[in-house]
Scaffold this active site. Structure first.
Site, PDB file in Angstrom:
ATOM      1  N   ASP A 196       8.691 -38.746 -34.739  1.00 48.57           N
ATOM      2  CA  ASP A 196       8.163 -40.090 -34.889  1.00 48.57           C
ATOM      3  C   ASP A 196       9.287 -40.950 -35.432  1.00 48.57           C
ATOM      4  O   ASP A 196       9.913 -40.611 -36.443  1.00 48.57           O
ATOM      5  CB  ASP A 196       6.932 -40.144 -35.806  1.00 48.57           C
ATOM      6  CG  ASP A 196       6.120 -41.390 -35.476  1.00 48.57           C
ATOM      7  OD1 ASP A 196       5.592 -41.477 -34.344  1.00 48.57           O
ATOM      8  OD2 ASP A 196       6.046 -42.308 -36.313  1.00 48.57           O
ATOM      9  N   GLY A 246      13.435 -40.620 -23.052  1.00 47.98           N
ATOM     10  CA  GLY A 246      14.648 -40.874 -23.843  1.00 47.98           C
ATOM     11  C   GLY A 246      14.758 -39.864 -24.970  1.00 47.98           C
ATOM     12  O   GLY A 246      15.811 -39.256 -25.196  1.00 47.98           O
ATOM     13  N   ASP A 305      18.089 -49.624 -28.423  1.00 45.51           N
ATOM     14  CA  ASP A 305      19.539 -49.355 -28.403  1.00 45.51           C
ATOM     15  C   ASP A 305      20.392 -50.557 -27.968  1.00 45.51           C
ATOM     16  O   ASP A 305      21.448 -50.796 -28.556  1.00 45.51           O
ATOM     17  CB  ASP A 305      19.852 -48.140 -27.511  1.00 45.51           C
ATOM     18  CG  ASP A 305      19.500 -46.831 -28.192  1.00 45.51           C
ATOM     19  OD1 ASP A 305      19.376 -46.816 -29.428  1.00 45.51           O
ATOM     20  OD2 ASP A 305      19.352 -45.812 -27.493  1.00 45.51           O
ATOM     21  N   THR A 323       6.017 -34.870 -27.068  1.00 41.72           N
ATOM     22  CA  THR A 323       6.295 -36.229 -26.584  1.00 41.72           C
ATOM     23  C   THR A 323       6.400 -36.258 -25.069  1.00 41.72           C
ATOM     24  O   THR A 323       6.707 -35.235 -24.450  1.00 41.72           O
ATOM     25  CB  THR A 323       7.611 -36.768 -27.201  1.00 41.72           C
ATOM     26  OG1 THR A 323       7.816 -38.110 -26.774  1.00 41.72           O
ATOM     27  CG2 THR A 323       8.821 -35.946 -26.813  1.00 41.72           C
TER      28      THR A 323
HETATM   29  P1  ITT Z   1       5.892 -40.255 -28.548  1.00 39.75           P
HETATM   30  O1  ITT Z   1       5.017 -40.742 -29.673  1.00 39.75           O
HETATM   31  O2  ITT Z   1       5.118 -39.714 -27.393  1.00 39.75           O
HETATM   32  O3  ITT Z   1       6.961 -39.316 -29.000  1.00 39.75           O
HETATM   33  P2  ITT Z   1       6.742 -43.017 -28.458  1.00 39.75           P
HETATM   34  O4  ITT Z   1       7.722 -43.801 -27.633  1.00 39.75           O
HETATM   35  O5  ITT Z   1       5.355 -43.585 -28.608  1.00 39.75           O
HETATM   36  O6  ITT Z   1       6.693 -41.520 -27.923  1.00 39.75           O
HETATM   37  P3  ITT Z   1       7.154 -43.390 -31.321  1.00 39.75           P
HETATM   38  O7  ITT Z   1       5.721 -43.680 -31.579  1.00 39.75           O
HETATM   39  O8  ITT Z   1       7.878 -42.454 -32.242  1.00 39.75           O
HETATM   40  O9  ITT Z   1       7.389 -42.794 -29.876  1.00 39.75           O
HETATM   41  O10 ITT Z   1       7.932 -44.780 -31.262  1.00 39.75           O
HETATM   42  C1  ITT Z   1       9.301 -44.776 -31.256  1.00 39.75           C
HETATM   43  C2  ITT Z   1       9.843 -46.115 -30.764  1.00 39.75           C
HETATM   44  O11 ITT Z   1      10.923 -46.491 -31.632  1.00 39.75           O
HETATM   45  C3  ITT Z   1      10.445 -45.948 -29.377  1.00 39.75           C
HETATM   46  O12 ITT Z   1       9.503 -46.217 -28.365  1.00 39.75           O
HETATM   47  C4  ITT Z   1      11.582 -46.952 -29.434  1.00 39.75           C
HETATM   48  O13 ITT Z   1      11.093 -48.238 -29.154  1.00 39.75           O
HETATM   49  C5  ITT Z   1      12.038 -46.889 -30.875  1.00 39.75           C
HETATM   50  N1  ITT Z   1      13.116 -45.881 -31.038  1.00 39.75           N
HETATM   51  C6  ITT Z   1      13.040 -44.637 -31.594  1.00 39.75           C
HETATM   52  N2  ITT Z   1      14.206 -43.983 -31.508  1.00 39.75           N
HETATM   53  C7  ITT Z   1      15.045 -44.815 -30.882  1.00 39.75           C
HETATM   54  C8  ITT Z   1      16.378 -44.705 -30.458  1.00 39.75           C
HETATM   55  O14 ITT Z   1      17.081 -43.590 -30.638  1.00 39.75           O
HETATM   56  N3  ITT Z   1      16.917 -45.746 -29.830  1.00 39.75           N
HETATM   57  C9  ITT Z   1      16.220 -46.872 -29.610  1.00 39.75           C
HETATM   58  N4  ITT Z   1      14.952 -47.064 -29.940  1.00 39.75           N
HETATM   59  C10 ITT Z   1      14.356 -46.044 -30.580  1.00 39.75           C
END
Ligand code: ITT
Length: 203
Positions: free
Chosen positions: A69, A11, A155, A7
């Site tokens: 993910d 965050g 969050d 990733t």
């Molecule tokens: P990578 O795929 O590169 O890891 P990404 O941001 O695209 O990064 P995801 O496809 O897994 O990641 O999407 C996760 C989204 O879900 C993230 O961008 C946030 O908007 C939300 N999310 C996940 N975990 C969270 C958390 O702990 N707190 C708040 N929002 C969260």
């Protein structure tokens, strides 16, 4: 012993490094591998996307790769935004735009019908070896307006009734004891210990 986080989400990197900080391993991320291109998340589920990311990065780096993910599943939206959480307000949308869109979608819906859960699926893939997968969930309520500045993503609008606070009002140490990410990583951590550290085998 090294592992690489599949990733560039700062965050996630901050939280995963904190949660795994008691393991005797060096943790890298894709920020250390700027030449690795953006990985397309073509899956329909968190599991599929986590496996796509972990397998690709293990292959490209030759290191064990750990992918996260994750996303937000809102009950009254039948689980949306789900796997589309990062791009809910459109490709390249930032956290603020995604939060605004969700609050707009839920306009007029009372708090008792705004139940939601953060979901996190972690995949660990060993180069030329197996993949392991674990999931964690954290339940809450989508608040009426954003509050707090810790954390990332949704969050500020994810309210935890037990704490009377949004996730973004809880310091990282607290979020990292209750979050979906912590719950999934806790299981992966025991696996890493059992398979590689206690056995003294390395990856
Ligand atoms: P990578 O795929 O590169 O890891 P990404 O941001 O695209 O990064 P995801 O496809 O897994 O990641 O999407 C996760 C989204 O879900 C993230 O961008 C946030 O908007 C939300 N999310 C996940 N975990 C969270 C958390 O702990 N707190 C708040 N929002 C969260």
């Amino acid at each position: 012993m090294q592992i690489v986080l599949a990733t560039r989400n700062r965050g996630k990197i901050r939280e995963i490094k904190y949660i795994l900080s008691d393991l005797p391993i060096e943790i890298k991320s894709l920020l250390d591998f700027p030449n690795i291109p953006e990985i397309e998340e073509k899956g329909n589920t968190f599991e599929e996307n986590a496996l796509i990311k972990a397998k690709t990065v293990a292959k490209l780096t030759g290191l064990p790769a750990l992918a996260d993910d994750s996303g937000l599943a809102v009950d009254c939206l039948n689980g949306a935004p789900g796997v589309y959480s990062a791009r809910y307000a459109g490709e390249g949308a930032d956290d603020k735009k995604n939060n605004e869109k969700l609050l707009r979608e839920l306009e007029g819906i009372p708090l008792e019908r705004r139940g939601a859960a953060f979901v996190c699926v972690i995949a660990l893939c060993i180069p030329k070896g197996n993949c392991y997968i674990e999931e964690g969930k954290c339940k809450g309520v989508i608040s009426l307006s954003p509050r707090g500045s810790y954390g990332f993503g949704y969050d500020p609008i994810f309210f935890l009734p037990d704490y009377g606070k949004t996730m973004a009002e809880l310091p990282l140490e607290v979020k990292n004891q209750i979050s979906h990410r912590y719950k999934a990583l806790k299981k992966i951590k025991s696996l890493i210990r059992k398979l590689f550290i206690d056995a003294g085998k390395g990856f």
